[in-house]
Structure formats: C-alpha cells, structure tokens
Design an enzyme around this catalytic site. Structure first.
Site, PDB file in Angstrom:
ATOM      1  N   GLU A 117       0.605  -1.245   0.030  1.00  0.00           N
ATOM      2  CA  GLU A 117      -0.028  -0.045   0.066  1.00  0.00           C
ATOM      3  C   GLU A 117       0.953   1.459  -0.016  1.00  0.00           C
ATOM      4  OE1 GLU A 117      -0.581  -2.548   1.865  1.00  0.00           O
ATOM      5  OE2 GLU A 117      -2.689  -3.339   1.663  1.00  0.00           O
ATOM      6  N   HIS A 161     -11.086  -4.983  10.903  1.00  0.00           N
ATOM      7  CA  HIS A 161     -11.698  -4.767   9.526  1.00  0.00           C
ATOM      8  C   HIS A 161     -12.984  -4.174   9.636  1.00  0.00           C
ATOM      9  CE1 HIS A 161      -8.597  -7.640   8.787  1.00  0.00           C
ATOM     10  NE2 HIS A 161      -8.885  -7.829   7.671  1.00  0.00           N
TER      11      HIS A 161
HETATM   12  C1  LIG Z   1      -2.084  -4.255   4.901  1.00  0.00           C
HETATM   13  C2  LIG Z   1      -3.344  -5.123   4.140  1.00  0.00           C
HETATM   14  N1  LIG Z   1      -3.438  -5.008   2.977  1.00  0.00           N
HETATM   15  C3  LIG Z   1      -4.455  -5.840   2.363  1.00  0.00           C
HETATM   16  C4  LIG Z   1      -5.132  -6.984   3.055  1.00  0.00           C
HETATM   17  C5  LIG Z   1      -6.230  -7.593   2.500  1.00  0.00           C
HETATM   18  N2  LIG Z   1      -5.955  -9.166   2.250  1.00  0.00           N
HETATM   19  C6  LIG Z   1      -5.967 -10.028   3.200  1.00  0.00           C
HETATM   20  S1  LIG Z   1      -5.493 -11.354   2.928  1.00  0.00           S
HETATM   21  C7  LIG Z   1      -4.772 -10.975   1.595  1.00  0.00           C
HETATM   22  C8  LIG Z   1      -3.929 -11.670   0.477  1.00  0.00           C
HETATM   23  C9  LIG Z   1      -2.728 -12.338   1.438  1.00  0.00           C
HETATM   24  O1  LIG Z   1      -1.892 -13.112   0.389  1.00  0.00           O
HETATM   25  P1  LIG Z   1      -0.847 -14.022   0.935  1.00  0.00           P
HETATM   26  O2  LIG Z   1       0.007 -13.234   1.786  1.00  0.00           O
HETATM   27  O3  LIG Z   1      -0.324 -14.731  -0.155  1.00  0.00           O
HETATM   28  O4  LIG Z   1      -1.299 -14.873   1.969  1.00  0.00           O
HETATM   29  P2  LIG Z   1      -2.486 -16.063   1.664  1.00  0.00           P
HETATM   30  O5  LIG Z   1      -4.049 -15.520   1.927  1.00  0.00           O
HETATM   31  O6  LIG Z   1      -2.156 -16.697   0.349  1.00  0.00           O
HETATM   32  O7  LIG Z   1      -2.352 -17.122   2.990  1.00  0.00           O
HETATM   33  C10 LIG Z   1      -4.932  -9.414   1.268  1.00  0.00           C
HETATM   34  C11 LIG Z   1      -4.587  -8.770   0.270  1.00  0.00           C
HETATM   35  C12 LIG Z   1      -4.853  -7.085   4.734  1.00  0.00           C
HETATM   36  N3  LIG Z   1      -5.511  -7.898   5.347  1.00  0.00           N
HETATM   37  N4  LIG Z   1      -3.805  -6.157   5.065  1.00  0.00           N
END
Ligand SMILES: Cc1ncc(C[n+]2csc(CCOP(=O)(O)OP(=O)(O)O)c2C)c(N)n1
Lengths: 335, 345
Positions: free
Chosen positions: B66, B135
């Site tokens: 971000e 959230h």
């Molecule tokens: C700072 C932040 N940005 C965006 C999100 C929204 N978000 C939650 S899970 C996710 C994807 C995470 O992907 P990854 O790190 O590959 O983990 P996975 O869900 O695949 O286990 C996003 C973008 C968040 N929770 N926190």
C-alpha cells in the site's frame, strides 16, 4: 536432519487435527448464513450464524505448520497471519479456547474480543494479525528480547507470499540481518494473494532469494512435504537458537479452499483447484508412515479417531459456552 | 436493474463502478489500481467489470504494497494522471499512512499550490458483521483531521455515483469511504434503502452540501453513511411516538456543510449526532463544537447529544459488537432522552 518416528507421528496427527478442524469449520461457518433466514437476494449473510465475519482456512497448508512447529518449544514465539489456525494448532494453542474465541464466546482466548484473525495466547507465545506483513516486526521483537534476556528461544514469523511485498518484509529482513536475530521467516507460497497470482505481484520467483539482499540465508522448499519443511526449518531454528542468526524459508504450498469461505474463486483456473487434492500431503504422509512401518492401519485409525474426538470436543465446548456480557466490550482498552 | 427509462436501480457498488467507468471513458488519464480490483472486481464490488472494459493497462492489480502503490498514485498524479487507488479496507491505511498524510495531504500546500494531486482513494469502512477490530473501523475523522484531504462518505447509490465523478474530477486528493453494509453485496445483509435509482448519464454531486433526508421539527439527527439508514428507521419509530426527527446526511466531511447543520438545528433546537466512528476527538465532537460556537444565536432546548463507538476497538463477538456500534434502538432512546431533557437557564 531426520525426524524421529515420534516426531513423524506428531506431525501426522497434528495435520489431521488441523484438517478436520478446518473441514468442520467449512460446515459450521455456513450454518445460519443461507436463505431463508436472511434478506431476499442474498447468497449468504456473512454476519449470521455461530461463526460470523470472515473465515480464512488453511486446509492444504498443514505441512508448513507442523514441519516448523515440531521444532519449537513453549517459550519460542510464533506470529501468524490472517490464516492462523494451522499454526495456532501446531503451536499447541488450546483448541477449545481457540474455537470458543472464533465463536465469540466468553470461554474464548480473549473472551470474544479478538476473533478468528486475532488469536492471542501469551502462554503458548502465539499471536497473529489481520494486517498483511504485520507478523515480521513483532517476531523480530520477540527474537531481540530473547537475545537481550540471554535466552535460547527463537521467534518465527509466518507470512504469505503476497505479504512478502509489504514494506515490513524488507525492513524486518534488514533488522534481523543487521542485528543477527534468532528469527525464522516462513513464507507460505500458495501462489495466490486472494485473486492476485504470485508472478504478477512479485518481481523475483523466490522470496527465499530475497534473503541475499540482507545477508540472510534463504531456503526454498519446493514441495508441500512436512518432512522437507522439517529439515529446512530444523536447520534454521537450530542456527537461530545457537546464535547463527536469521533465515528465510519459502515453502511451496497449496490453498485447497477459496481465499475466504464464500469466495467463488472466479479468478482461479478450475483445473488447478481439482488438481490440488492429488497433491494433498496428508494421505501421502499416511502412506509413508505405513511404508516405513512407523504406523500400521490400527495405529492410523487410532490416530484418526483421536483427532476426530479432539476436534469434536473443541466445537462442542465452543457451542455450549456462554456469550460474553455486552458490557464487557468496554473492558481492557488498557490494563 | 430495469431498462433505461430513468427508472433503473443500482446498488452502491454498481453505482461506484459505473462512475469510474464513465470517467475512464471520458478521460484517458484516469486509471484504477489496487488489490484484487481486476478479475475479482474489488472485494466489495466497487470495480466490477472495469477490467473487461478497459484492460489491464488501466485496471491494475497491485501487489500487497500500500505505501508503494499509494505513493505511486501520488507520483503519477503529480505528472498529470488521475489515479484511483483502492484500499481494500480503511483499516489498512496504517501501512501507507505516511504517503497519505505527509505527502498526499501536504505536497499541494508545501508547493504553494503548484503541485496538483488528483488522486481518489476509495476504501471500505464499517462493522456490524463481526469482522473484528482490524476490519470494522470507520476512521473518516482521522483523515478529516489532517488538512489537505477531501473526505467523502456516501449513503446511497445516487450520491455514490455523483460524488465519485466529482471526486475523480477534483484536482485534490479525495478519500472516498463506502460502508460495506450499504454496498448491496450478495454476501452481507444490507440496508436496501441505499440501493436507489441512478441516472445512466453522468452527473456530479457537489462536495460540501449536506442533504436533508427527512424533514422534521423536534430534533435534528446529523449523521452519514450507513447510519443514515439506521436514523431513518429510528425516525419512523419516533414518528409513531409523536416525535418529528429531521435527518441530515453530511455526505462529505471535508468540505463540511456547517450551514446545513446550523440551519437545521436553528429549526429543531435539539441535536443528536449519530456516528459509527469513535466518540472522542472525532466527527461528533466537531459537529457539537459548531453548535456550541453558535449558542449566541441558537436557542437550544436541550444539550447536544452524541452517539458513537465508546472509544473501544470494535470487538469481534456479536453481542459485544452490537453493544458498541450505535443501533436503531440507541438512536430512538437518545432522541427520547433529548426531547425529555431541557437546557436550564
Ligand atoms: C495491509 C493489508 N493489505 C491488504 C489486506 C487484505 N488481504 C487480506 S489477505 C490478502 C492476501 C494475502 O495473500 P498472502 O500473503 O499470499 O497469504 P494467503 O492469503 O495466500 O495465505 C489481502 C490482500 C490486509 N489484510 N492487510
């Protein structure tokens, strides 16, 4: 480094508990969310049922949790992610209190104030966060404290390959490198950050390779195999414990389910999803235990039944526990 | 969604993506980026359909970075582009806050107006469905507190479209905060009143103009976003008890329509502020202060009352969350108390 039969059995049983836990959650989560209980036109109501809010399950990623946590002691720290259940279970967070927390009950780890993405168990040194990239700095802090206090404890930060693009990733790797912290960064590469594919979001193929930029050893674990994780994590944790500094490990793993429950996965090729079950590490581990004569069919079914009972008891406890009193919402902003 | 006789109804999510699409059509310099805004269409549907229409050059899925991509939006805006950079949940701003409040909010001023930063940051706010403390926040007052950011908080699809078009055309950074509980999502119970008729053609809703949602004579309820709908339900209930409530939807916090607040309160002489953000140092205090500063001309019948989250993080467990987020019954009770209380001379 080779695992003992006891360790292998523990890893297998813990994977089973995690899987059964998640599979039960798939069903429980949908309770009360479907029509006709809810307003017209809705596919489901995320806020209804015994488990409201978002739900990110880790089915498929069990090998990472057990292969790492098998090496950890109670005084070692794990900081998890928004997808925390597998690591929480492997770190021995009490399943009943954890489940009650996810049900928002008064018997939960935090009497319902935290929830599924915010599990806190200081006794077993487990915590997690719903913010991507947030696991690494606190793990560095735990490692720093351990070092300052002269302990031989280590800290583990878990993160997804998507979160590895967050600023905290780079800052933490640098801190850990320059201060030689007893910390292990474990990247769960399931290929997807919600709908965004790793290749479209990460400039290099391996996050382990990024360790080089900070003078930190990086290890790739190419398959979702608990024993492969066991070896890589064992070496890294041993190195951290004996003053050898940090490591970053990336494990290629698989998200069997959607990003969250209710995710239609319009972005993910159907073949990929159907193919994943064949890569499931749990039946493969059972076959190996049998093949190496570590377990026979009787022992495997005994383990299966015990895992079943453990999970059932946790859900039963959570269901029958009372909700907190509304006034409790005002407590514990400060202590 | 009926045919194009002007009777078409859209959800707020559809209205927002339609607004973005029409501006992208009109102006090549507009592009969208953010997490899961492409094939997913945005977790809350605000960018649905844009990738198919405009392609991956103008609808860009970003890494989870971000600070990186908001700063990138700023940099592109300074060069004359008009980026829309979606942040999935407002709660995630922390990781990018420096780019927002030290740069996006200040570079125009520090450059003596020579740098224009037409960036729109749409983001989701609000709780009510047990998503926990990280959230479920609103946080609009946090942004409104920092000079240099316009802050838009729509309550229905008509306003959502007009305010989004206005935001994209504005030469300044705009935080555009939509409440999840009024987007019309298929997976969340929502206030259907937010799904309204929306003209197909492009139109703007100017910033800084509050809207009287319901006229009344006994009490003014100043509110915004999802709380507008709770206030309407409360007002109906109150009407049955002989209390006439006027509801004012602020629509934007920066600029803030102070005159509308004062005009309404001058008429009703009682004020309740109903807010889903935290109580202290926030929107409700600001509105109360505006009234306090005009007590020489306003003749209040009762002290000002505020309803907001009582300075606790939003708890996960349902009964706890329901207790801290103001509900329809809380609004009714607060108004009844107001109508019963008096300012002593
Ligand atoms: C700072 C932040 N940005 C965006 C999100 C929204 N978000 C939650 S899970 C996710 C994807 C995470 O992907 P990854 O790190 O590959 O983990 P996975 O869900 O695949 O286990 C996003 C973008 C968040 N929770 N926190």
């Amino acid at each position: 480094m080779r695992c003992t039969p006891e360790e292998a059995l523990w890893m297998y049983e813990t994977m089973l508990v995690i899987r059964k836990y998640e599979e039960t959650m798939v069903k429980v989560y949908m309770e009360g969310k479907l029509p006709p209980h809810i307003q017209k036109g809705l596919a489901f109501d995320i806020g209804s049922g015994p488990v409201p809010g978002e739900m990110h399950l880790a089915a498929g990623q069990e090998p990472v949790a057990v292969g790492v946590c098998v090496h950890l002691r109670d005084d070692d720290t794990v900081v998890g992610t928004h997808r925390p259940h597998h690591f929480a279970i492997a770190k021995k967070v009490p399943l009943q209190a954890m489940t009650a927390e996810i049900f928002g009950k008064a018997t939960g780890l935090s009497r319902g104030k935290g929830g599924h993405m915010h599990l806190f168990d200081p006794a077993h040194k487990f915590s997690c966060s719903g913010i991507e990239g947030a696991s690494m700095p606190p793990a560095c802090g735990a490692a720093l404290a351990g070092k300052k206090l002269g302990r031989d404890s280590v800290a583990v930060a878990v993160l997804g390959e998507g979160a590895a693009n967050q600023g905290t990733f780079h800052e933490s790797l640098n801190l850990a490198g320059v201060w030689q912290l007893p910390v292990v960064f474990v990247v769960e590469d399931n290929g997807w950050a919600i709908s965004v594919k790793k290749e479209t979001a990460t400039a290099v193929t391996s996050n382990a390779a990024r360790g080089a930029a900070y003078g930190i050893p990086g290890v790739d674990v190419a398959e979702n195999d608990p024993l492969a994780v066991y070896e890589a994590a064992g070496e890294a944790i041993e190195r951290a414990r004996t003053g050898g500094g940090p490591t970053i490990i990336e494990v290629k793993t698989h998200r069997l389910l959607g990003h969250f429950q209710g995710d239609g996965e319009v972005y993910r090729p159907k073949e990929e999803v159907s193919g994943l079950r064949e890569l499931d590490a749990i039946p493969a581990m059972a076959a190996r235990l049998r093949g190496e004569s570590i377990a026979d069919d009787d022992l495997l079914s005994e383990i299966d039944e015990r895992a079943e009972r453990t999970v059932a008891a946790a859900y039963e406890f959570a269901r029958t526990s009372p909700l907190p009193e509304p006034a409790e919402a005002l407590e514990h902003v400060f202590v | 969604m009926a045919a194009s006789n002007g009777q078409r109804t859209l959800t707020m999510a559809q209205a927002i993506s339609e607004a973005m699409a029409s501006e992208m059509e009109r102006d090549e310099s507009v592009f969208v980026m953010g997490e899961d805004i492409g094939s997913y269409g945005g977790i809350f549907g605000a960018t649905a359909g844009l990738l198919d229409r405009f392609g991956p050059e103008r609808v860009i899925d970003t890494p989870i970075s971000e600070a990186g991509f908001i700063g990138t939006a700023l940099g592109a805006a300074a060069e004359g582009m008009r980026p829309i950079a979606e942040l999935m949940f407002v709660d995630f701003f922390g990781v990018a806050m420096d780019q927002i409040y030290n740069h996006l909010a200040k570079n125009t001023y520090m450059s003596n107006g020579n740098v224009r930063l037409p960036v729109v940051i749409p983001t989701a706010i609000g709780g009510g469905y047990s998503d926990g403390a990280q959230h479920s926040q609103c946080l609009y007052a946090t942004f409104a507190h920092v000079p240099g950011l316009k802050v838009v908080v729509p309550s229905n699809a008509y306003d959502a479209k007009g305010l989004m078009i206005e935001a994209i055309r504005d030469d300044n950074p705009v935080l555009y905060l939509f409440h999840k509980g009024i987007m019309g999502l298929a997976w969340m119970s929502y206030f259907e009143g937010a799904t309204t008729q929306v003209p197909e053609e492009s139109y703007t809703v100017p910033f800084g103009q509050a809207r009287v949602v319901r006229p009344g004579s006994d009490v003014t309820i100043v509110t915004l976003s999802q709380m507008v709908h709770k206030a309407q339900l409360a007002a109906e209930d109150l009407a049955g008890r002989g209390v006439s409530a006027e509801i004012l939807d602020l629509r934007t916090l920066v600029p803030l329509d102070r005159d509308a607040v004062l005009t309404s309160v001058a008429k009703t002489r009682r004020l309740l502020i109903a807010d889903e953000d935290y109580l202290s140092f926030g929107l409700s205090g600001e509105i109360a202060a505006i009234v306090a500063e005009h007590l020489d001309t306003l003749h209040m019948e009762a002290p000002v009352r505020r309803l907001a989250v009582p300075d606790v993080p939003i708890p996960y467990s349902r009964p706890l969350e329901q207790a801290v987020i103001p509900q329809v019954t809380d609004i009714v009770a607060a108004v009844e108390e107001l109508v019963g209380s008096r300012v002593t001379a």
